[in-house]
Every structure is written in structure tokens, then in C-alpha cells.
Design a protein around this motif. Structure first.
Motif, PDB file in Angstrom:
ATOM      1  N   VAL A   1     -16.628  -2.109  47.331  1.00  0.00           N
ATOM      2  CA  VAL A   1     -15.690  -1.233  48.470  1.00  0.00           C
ATOM      3  C   VAL A   1     -15.597  -0.084  47.436  1.00  0.00           C
ATOM      4  N   SER A   2     -15.428  -0.115  46.408  1.00  0.00           N
ATOM      5  CA  SER A   2     -14.972   0.859  45.619  1.00  0.00           C
ATOM      6  C   SER A   2     -15.713   1.270  43.980  1.00  0.00           C
ATOM      7  N   ILE A   3     -15.690   2.348  42.956  1.00  0.00           N
ATOM      8  CA  ILE A   3     -15.983   1.734  41.791  1.00  0.00           C
ATOM      9  C   ILE A   3     -15.370   3.446  41.529  1.00  0.00           C
ATOM     10  N   ASN A   4     -14.348   2.685  40.716  1.00  0.00           N
ATOM     11  CA  ASN A   4     -13.556   4.052  39.662  1.00  0.00           C
ATOM     12  C   ASN A   4     -14.410   4.186  38.102  1.00  0.00           C
ATOM     13  N   THR A   5     -13.819   4.044  37.114  1.00  0.00           N
ATOM     14  CA  THR A   5     -14.453   4.740  36.306  1.00  0.00           C
ATOM     15  C   THR A   5     -15.740   3.913  35.789  1.00  0.00           C
ATOM     16  N   MET A   6     -17.020   4.597  35.374  1.00  0.00           N
ATOM     17  CA  MET A   6     -18.005   3.566  35.276  1.00  0.00           C
ATOM     18  C   MET A   6     -18.250   4.460  33.730  1.00  0.00           C
ATOM     19  N   GLY A   7     -18.917   3.719  32.323  1.00  0.00           N
ATOM     20  CA  GLY A   7     -18.917   4.158  31.524  1.00  0.00           C
ATOM     21  C   GLY A   7     -20.089   3.401  30.323  1.00  0.00           C
ATOM     22  N   TRP A   8     -19.904   3.338  29.100  1.00  0.00           N
ATOM     23  CA  TRP A   8     -21.411   2.816  28.121  1.00  0.00           C
ATOM     24  C   TRP A   8     -20.373   2.326  26.851  1.00  0.00           C
ATOM     25  N   TYR A   9     -20.211   1.202  26.329  1.00  0.00           N
ATOM     26  CA  TYR A   9     -20.160   0.999  25.711  1.00  0.00           C
ATOM     27  C   TYR A   9     -21.412   0.247  24.581  1.00  0.00           C
ATOM     28  N   ARG A  10     -20.948   0.316  23.367  1.00  0.00           N
ATOM     29  CA  ARG A  10     -22.440  -0.006  22.467  1.00  0.00           C
ATOM     30  C   ARG A  10     -21.113  -1.092  21.358  1.00  0.00           C
ATOM     31  N   GLN A  11     -22.414  -1.853  20.586  1.00  0.00           N
ATOM     32  CA  GLN A  11     -22.338  -2.418  19.375  1.00  0.00           C
ATOM     33  C   GLN A  11     -23.562  -2.901  18.967  1.00  0.00           C
ATOM     34  N   ALA A  12     -22.892  -2.328  17.752  1.00  0.00           N
ATOM     35  CA  ALA A  12     -23.868  -3.000  16.120  1.00  0.00           C
ATOM     36  C   ALA A  12     -23.884  -3.696  15.554  1.00  0.00           C
ATOM     37  N   PRO A  13     -24.534  -4.349  14.712  1.00  0.00           N
ATOM     38  CA  PRO A  13     -25.249  -6.049  14.477  1.00  0.00           C
ATOM     39  C   PRO A  13     -23.375  -5.514  13.039  1.00  0.00           C
ATOM     40  N   GLY A  14     -22.797  -6.884  13.301  1.00  0.00           N
ATOM     41  CA  GLY A  14     -21.593  -7.091  12.278  1.00  0.00           C
ATOM     42  C   GLY A  14     -20.490  -5.531  12.883  1.00  0.00           C
ATOM     43  N   LYS A  15     -20.766  -5.072  14.167  1.00  0.00           N
ATOM     44  CA  LYS A  15     -19.263  -3.831  14.293  1.00  0.00           C
ATOM     45  C   LYS A  15     -18.955  -4.636  15.589  1.00  0.00           C
ATOM     46  N   GLN A  16     -17.713  -3.651  15.461  1.00  0.00           N
ATOM     47  CA  GLN A  16     -16.583  -3.434  17.253  1.00  0.00           C
ATOM     48  C   GLN A  16     -17.612  -2.654  17.963  1.00  0.00           C
ATOM     49  N   ARG A  17     -17.549  -3.920  18.881  1.00  0.00           N
ATOM     50  CA  ARG A  17     -18.127  -2.702  20.532  1.00  0.00           C
ATOM     51  C   ARG A  17     -16.851  -1.505  20.753  1.00  0.00           C
ATOM     52  N   GLU A  18     -17.912  -0.330  20.440  1.00  0.00           N
ATOM     53  CA  GLU A  18     -16.953   1.062  20.938  1.00  0.00           C
ATOM     54  C   GLU A  18     -17.869   1.671  22.210  1.00  0.00           C
ATOM     55  N   LEU A  19     -16.645   2.455  22.479  1.00  0.00           N
ATOM     56  CA  LEU A  19     -17.310   3.172  23.456  1.00  0.00           C
ATOM     57  C   LEU A  19     -17.635   4.148  23.195  1.00  0.00           C
ATOM     58  N   VAL A  20     -19.025   4.757  23.640  1.00  0.00           N
ATOM     59  CA  VAL A  20     -19.704   5.822  23.878  1.00  0.00           C
ATOM     60  C   VAL A  20     -19.447   6.350  25.154  1.00  0.00           C
ATOM     61  N   ALA A  21     -18.953   6.429  25.874  1.00  0.00           N
ATOM     62  CA  ALA A  21     -18.923   7.006  26.939  1.00  0.00           C
ATOM     63  C   ALA A  21     -18.441   6.851  28.206  1.00  0.00           C
ATOM     64  N   ASP A  22     -17.660   8.114  28.818  1.00  0.00           N
ATOM     65  CA  ASP A  22     -17.122   7.362  30.230  1.00  0.00           C
ATOM     66  C   ASP A  22     -17.189   8.344  31.240  1.00  0.00           C
ATOM     67  N   ILE A  23     -17.144   8.135  32.427  1.00  0.00           N
ATOM     68  CA  ILE A  23     -16.931   8.917  33.466  1.00  0.00           C
ATOM     69  C   ILE A  23     -15.941   8.389  35.086  1.00  0.00           C
TER      70      ILE A  23
END
Length: 122
Positions: free
Chosen positions: A29-51
Motif C-alpha cells: 500500500v505504501s512504503i516509509n523508510t527504505m535502507g541498506w544494511y551490511r554484514q561482514a564476516p564475524g561482525k554485527q549487521r550495521e546500518l549503511v544508509a536509509d531514506i
């Protein structure tokens, strides 16, 4: 059912560029925030950017000045232009979106893509 599909990942040398795309489809129906996260081996998933739907943008400090996030609301698509890539950018990149899936539902729910691999060689 809502689906997010990422594309554009791959292998690139340090200093190069990639553009990631993520298209949302299905019951939307609608979309609010969209974004990108990334996860490197052995690390936590982190926010890269959102809009947000109002074009408010947030970047991780590590990518400011190098990455640019944008969206095309008509296509339900979010993009991540990545320039001046570094080996430390190597990770699986995940698209996310807050989506209202039904007109009868006032709640927005977070959806995730399957991820796309970005590898930056030195």
C-alpha cells in the motif's frame, strides 16, 4: 506477499564503484523508510544508509562522502551508489523497507531482502 530483491552486487577493485538496486513488489500500500544494511564476516549487521518517504537521509560515518542513497517511489525502488570503494566495504548488503501491506492494516512492517555480496579487492 511482499518481496524485496537486491541486484548490482559483485567484485570490484579498490577505488571502483558499484550501484545497488532494491525493488519491492507484492502486496504494498505504501512504503516509509527504505535502507541498506551490511554484514561482514564475524561482525554485527550495521546500518549503511536509509531514506524516508520525505527524503530524510542518514549515513554511517564510514560511508559519508562516498555513498549516496536515493529512491524512486513510482518504482518502489531504492538505490545505493557506492564510490571510492575500500576493502573494508566488503560485506553482504541487505535491503530493508518499512511497508504497509494492506489497506485494512494500519501497521507498517519491516521487510528484508536476501542480500547481495559486495567484494572489494585491494
Amino acid at each position: 506477499q511482499v518481496q524485496l530483491v537486491e541486484s548490482g552486487g559483485g567484485l570490484v577493485q579498490a577505488g571502483g564503484s558499484l550501484r545497488l538496486s532494491c525493488a519491492a513488489s507484492g502486496s504494498i500500500v505504501s512504503i516509509n523508510t527504505m535502507g541498506w544494511y551490511r554484514q561482514a564476516p564475524g561482525k554485527q549487521r550495521e546500518l549503511v544508509a536509509d531514506i524516508t518517504s520525505g527524503s530524510r537521509i542518514k549515513y554511517a560515518d564510514s560511508v559519508k562522502g562516498r555513498f549516496t542513497i536515493s529512491r524512486d517511489n513510482a518504482k518502489n525502488t531504492v538505490y545505493l551508489q557506492m564510490n571510492s570503494l575500500k576493502p573494508e566495504d566488503t560485506a553482504v548488503y541487505y535491503c530493508t523497507a518499512n511497508i504497509q501491506p494492506s489497506e485494512s492494516t494500519g501497521w507498517f512492517r519491516a521487510y528484508w531482502g536476501q542480500g547481495t555480496q559486495v567484494t572489494v579487492s585491494s
